[in-house]
Design a protein around this motif. Structure first.
Motif, PDB file in Angstrom:
ATOM      1  N   GLU A 199       3.176   3.029   8.031  1.00 54.51           N
ATOM      2  CA  GLU A 199       2.083   3.966   8.277  1.00 54.51           C
ATOM      3  C   GLU A 199       2.404   4.960   9.400  1.00 54.51           C
ATOM      4  O   GLU A 199       1.949   6.093   9.363  1.00 54.51           O
TER       5      GLU A 199
ATOM      6  N   ARG B 182       0.808 -10.736  13.773  1.00 54.29           N
ATOM      7  CA  ARG B 182      -0.068  -9.909  12.952  1.00 54.29           C
ATOM      8  C   ARG B 182      -1.462 -10.497  13.037  1.00 54.29           C
ATOM      9  O   ARG B 182      -1.617 -11.724  13.013  1.00 54.29           O
TER      10      ARG B 182
ATOM     11  N   LYS C 194       0.851  -1.180   0.000  1.00 52.20           N
ATOM     12  CA  LYS C 194       0.000   0.000   0.000  1.00 52.20           C
ATOM     13  C   LYS C 194       0.891   1.236   0.000  1.00 52.20           C
ATOM     14  O   LYS C 194       1.961   1.214   0.587  1.00 52.20           O
TER      15      LYS C 194
ATOM     16  N   GLN D 207       5.728   1.098  11.925  1.00 52.20           N
ATOM     17  CA  GLN D 207       5.297   0.616  10.613  1.00 52.20           C
ATOM     18  C   GLN D 207       5.447   1.734   9.586  1.00 52.20           C
ATOM     19  O   GLN D 207       5.546   2.901   9.960  1.00 52.20           O
TER      20      GLN D 207
HETATM   21 MG    MG Z   1       1.641  -3.520   7.422  1.00 48.26          MG
END
Ligand code: MG
Ligand code: ATP
Length: 600
Positions: free
Chosen positions: A367, A474, A229, A365
Motif C-alpha cells: 500500500e 500484525r 487486495k 507495504q
Molecule cells: Mg498487508
C-alpha cells in the motif's frame, strides 16, 4: 537493550540531499525538492515513470550504460543498455497502440525474470496503460481471480505457461483481448508471438502527456492475512522511488545493484525495476533460484555494490553455514538492506560478521508503494529495529481499544501513543507520492484504512526514546493470553536467538483458562534433531528471555513452515491447521502452487 552501532555517515553530493543529521535532514527534505530532481516529460507534459526510468538517461547521453545485466538459468548472459531498453519498450508501447489498447487498460504479466518482462513493464507505462505483475508460479485459480478483478485487457506470458495455466480456462477470461507470448514455443489461436507484434513495431515512441495521478501500477498484496487486495498506484510514485533509492539504498551512478525480490511482488517492481533505473545504475537480474553457493558467487563475480534482499534469504544463508561463503571476495558490497518481515538482531550482526556490513532493515507495504521506515544509510543501525521514518514521512503510533478500534479524544481526533516503548498501531500521515490510491473494487475497505489524517497500516510497533521504531506484529496476529497482549514477533525473535532455530512462527491457540496460549512452530538448523529435551530447552530459553507470561506454552517442530512466495510466515495457515479449520486462500503459499520449473 540492543547495541547501537554508528556507521560513519557517507557524504556524497547530489540530490536528494545527503542526510547526515536526522533532524536537519528532515528539515531540509521536501517532496517538491525530490520531484525537482526528476525531469518530467519535456514541454511540461507531466510526469511518467518510464520517462524517468529509461528515456531520460538516453536523452542525457547515458544510453550506453548497461541497465540490466541479465544472467539466465541456463548460463546465458545478456547485457541490455538503457538505449536498448528504450527501444524495446518503445516497440512494446507502439505495439499496444496498434492493438487498440487504451491508456488505463490493464496489462498483466505472468513471466519470470526474462528480458522481455522489463520492456513490457516500461512499455506499458509509456503507453499509460496500467501494469499488474503476477507471480509466474501462480496456478490457474489465482490468475483467474486477479485477471477478473483487474478486468485486464492484455496478458504477456510464455507459451508454456499459457498452455498449462491459461488455455484450459481461456473462455472464462472474458476481459482479455490480447495474449502476447514471449520465447520459444507454439503460438496457439487467440495469442500472438512477441516477435511478431513487438519485434515488428517501431522503436521510436513519444510518451503522451501523463498526469502525476494517472494510474500506473496495480499490485496485489502478499495475502499473508487473507485474500490479496489490489493496491492502485500512480505515476507520481516515481518521486518516492527516486528519493528512497538514494536515501535508503544509496544508489549512485556506476553502481551494480541486485534486488532478489520476485518481479511479481511490489518490491520486485518498485526496487527491482523502477528505483534502480531512475538512478541509472546497472541491475543484476538473476533468473535462477536461491542457492547459497551460487548467490555468494554472484555477489563476488558481479561485484555487487548494493544488495536488497529479505529476511528469509538471510536466514537461508545463515543456515547454509560458512562453507559456501569461504574464499569469496565480497569487498565491493557497500550496503545491504532487507525488507518484508522482521529481521532479528542476530541476522543484522551475522551480516556484519559474514558480509562485512550490518544488514539494514526497512519497513513498507504494498500500500505504501515505497520504503517508509528504515535504518537508512546515514543512521546508526539498531539491530532488531526497522529504523526511523524517512524524511518526508510522518509516522505515529495510534492507541487502540480492546476491539482494535482507534481511540478518539473528546474532539474526535485519534489518540497517539507518546510514551516510549509502548505499543500502538503504526500510522502514517497520508499524502506521500507513492501512497496507494485505492483497493481495486473495494472503496469501503480503502476508507477503513484512514483515521483522520492517518493511514492505518494494520501493523503494531513501538518507538524507543530516541525515535527508532520496533515492529511488534500484525494487529490481526496479536495473541490475547491471560490478560496480556502478545505480539508473535517478539516470541519468534526470542526463539531465533537460539542456535538450533532457523525459522519460527508463533500463534495463539484457544485455552479454557487463559483465553489463548502461545504456541510456537520452529524449524531446526542442520545438526539438530527434534526431541522432547530440545523442546523443553527452547521453551526454557524463551522463558528466560520473555518471562513466563509471554513465552510459548507449547512448541512443535516443523521443517516446512507455511510462508508466502514473498517469504512471509503465514500464521493464519498455522492456526487453521492447528484448529482443523479451512486454510482459506492459499494462492500465495510457497509450496501451494505449481512448481518453479514450469515458470520458465
Ligand atoms: Mg498487508
Ligand atoms: P496481506 O496484506 O495480503 O495480508 P502482506 O501484508 O504480507 O499481505 P505486503 O504488502 O507484501 O503484504 O507486506 C507488507 C507487510 O509485511 C507489512 O505490513 C508488515 O507486516 C510486513 N513487513 C514488511 N517489512 C517489514 C519489516 N522490515 N519488519 C517487519 N515486518 C515487515
Amino acid at each position: 537493550m540492543s547495541t547501537i552501532r554508528q556507521i560513519e555517515p557517507d557524504v556524497h553530493g547530489g540530490p536528494p540531499p545527503n542526510l547526515v543529521d536526522y533532524d536537519e535532514g528532515r528539515e531540509r527534505f521536501s517532496w517538491e525538492q525530490a520531484r525537482a530532481t526528476l525531469d518530467g516529460l519535456p514541454g511540461g507534459r507531466g510526469l511518467n515513470i518510464a520517462h524517468e526510468a529509461v528515456v531520460r538517461h538516453v536523452e542525457h547521453g547515458r544510453g550506453d550504460v548497461v541497465a540490466l545485466r541479465w544472467r539466465g538459468r541456463d548460463g546465458t548472459a545478456r547485457d541490455i543498455t538503457y538505449r536498448e531498453l528504450d527501444e524495446e519498450s518503445g516497440r512494446f508501447a507502439n505495439a499496444l497502440a496498434a492493438l487498440g489498447v487504451e491508456p488505463g487498460d490493464v496489462v498483466v504479466t505472468l513471466l519470470g525474470r526474462v528480458p522481455q518482462l522489463y520492456a513490457t513493464v516500461i512499455g506499458t507505462l509509456r503507453h499509460r496503460a496500467v501494469l499488474s505483475p503476477l507471480l509466474s508460479v501462480f496456478g490457474p485459480e489465482p490468475i483467474r481471480q486477479r485477471i477478473d478483478l483487474a478486468a485486464a485487457r492484455v496478458l504477456v506470458t510464455t507459451p508454456s505457461l499459457y498452455r498449462r495455466r491459461i488455455a484450459p480456462m481461456r473462455d472464462e477470461l472474458s476481459s482479455l483481448r490480447h495474449v502476447i507470448l514471449v520465447g520459444e514455443g507454439d503460438v496457439p489461436a487467440g495469442a500472438v508471438a512477441w516477435d511478431a507484434v513487438v519485434g515488428a513495431a517501431e522503436p521510436v515512441h513519444r510518451i503522451p502527456p501523463t498526469r502525476p495521478d494517472d494510474l500506473a501500477l496495480l499490485h496485489f498484496t502478499s495475502g499473508t492475512t487473507g485474500l490479496p487486495k489490489g493496491a492502485m498506484h500512480v505515476h507520481e510514485a516515481v518521486v518516492a522511488h527516486g528519493a528512497t533509492g538514494s536515501m535508503v539504498l544509496d544508489l549512485r551512478p556506476g553502481d551494480v545493484y541486485w534486488c532478489t525480490a520476485d518481479p511479481g511482488w511490489v518490491t520486485g517492481t518498485s526496487y527491482g525495476i523502477v528505483a534502480p533505473l531512475v538512478h541509472g545504475v546497472t541491475s543484476v537480474i538473476d533468473e535462477g533460484d536461491f542457492e547459497a553457493g551460487r548467490w555468494y558467487e554472484l555477489l563476488e563475480r558481479e561485484r555487487v555494490d548494493v544488495w536488497y534482499t529479505a529476511p528469509t534469504a538471510v536466514r537461508m544463508l545463515m543456515k547454509a553455514g560458512p562453507e559456501p561463503r569461504a574464499g569469496r571476495d565480497l569487498s565491493a558490497l557497500r550496503l545491504v538492506a532487507s525488507v518484508g518481515e522482521p529481521l532479528h538482531p542476530e541476522a543484522v550482526l551475522w551480516g556484519e560478521e559474514v558480509l562485512g556490513l550490518p544488514i539494514r532493515d526497512n519497513w513498507w507495504q504494498t500500500e505504501t508503494g515505497g520504503i517508509m521506515v528504515a535504518n537508512y544509510r546515514c543512521l546508526p543501525v539498531r539491530p532488531g529495529s526497522m529504523g526511523r521514518p524517512l524524511p518526508g514521512i510522518e509516522a505515529v503510533l495510534l492507541a487502540r481499544d480492546e476491539h482494535g478500534e482507534v481511540v478518539l479524544d473528546a474532539a474526535g481526533e485519534p489518540v497517539t501513543v507518546t510514551e516510549p516503548d509502548r505499543e500502538g498501531e503504526l500510522a502514517l500521515r497520508a499524502g506521500w507520492p507513492s501512497m496507494f490510491r485505492g483497493y481495486l473494487g473495494q472503496p469501503e475497505r480503502y476508507a477503513r484504512c484512514f483515521a483522520g489524517p492517518w493511514y492505518r497500516t494494520g501493523d503494531l510497533a513501538r518507538r524507543d526514546a530516541d525515535g527508532w521504531f520496533w515492529f511488534a506484529g500484525r494487529a490481526d496476529d496479536v495473541i490475547k493470553s491471560a490478560g496480556h497482549l502478545i505480539g508473535p514477533t517478539e516470541v519468534e525473535q526470542a526463539l531465533l536467538a537460539h542456535p538450533a532455530v532457523t525459522d519460527a512462527g508463533v500463534i495463539g491457540v484457544p485455552d479454557p483458562v487463559a483465553g489463548e496460549v502461545v504456541k510456537a512452530f520452529v524449524s531446526l538448523a542442520a545438526g539438530f534433531e527434534p526431541s522432547d529435551e530440545l523442546r523443553l530447552e527452547l521453551i526454557g530459553f524463551a522463558r528466560t528471555r520473555l518471562g513466563p507470561a509471554v513465552a510459548p506454552r507449547a512448541l512443535a517442530f516443523d521443517q516446512h513452515l507455511p510462508t508466502t512466495r514473498s517469504g512471509k510466515i503465514m500464521r493464519r495457515v498455522l492456526k487453521a491447521r492447528e484448529l482443523g479449520l479451512s486454510e482459506g486462500d492459499l494462492s500465495t503459499l510457497e509450496s501451494g502452487g505449481p512448481d518453479q520449473e514450469v515458470a520458465r
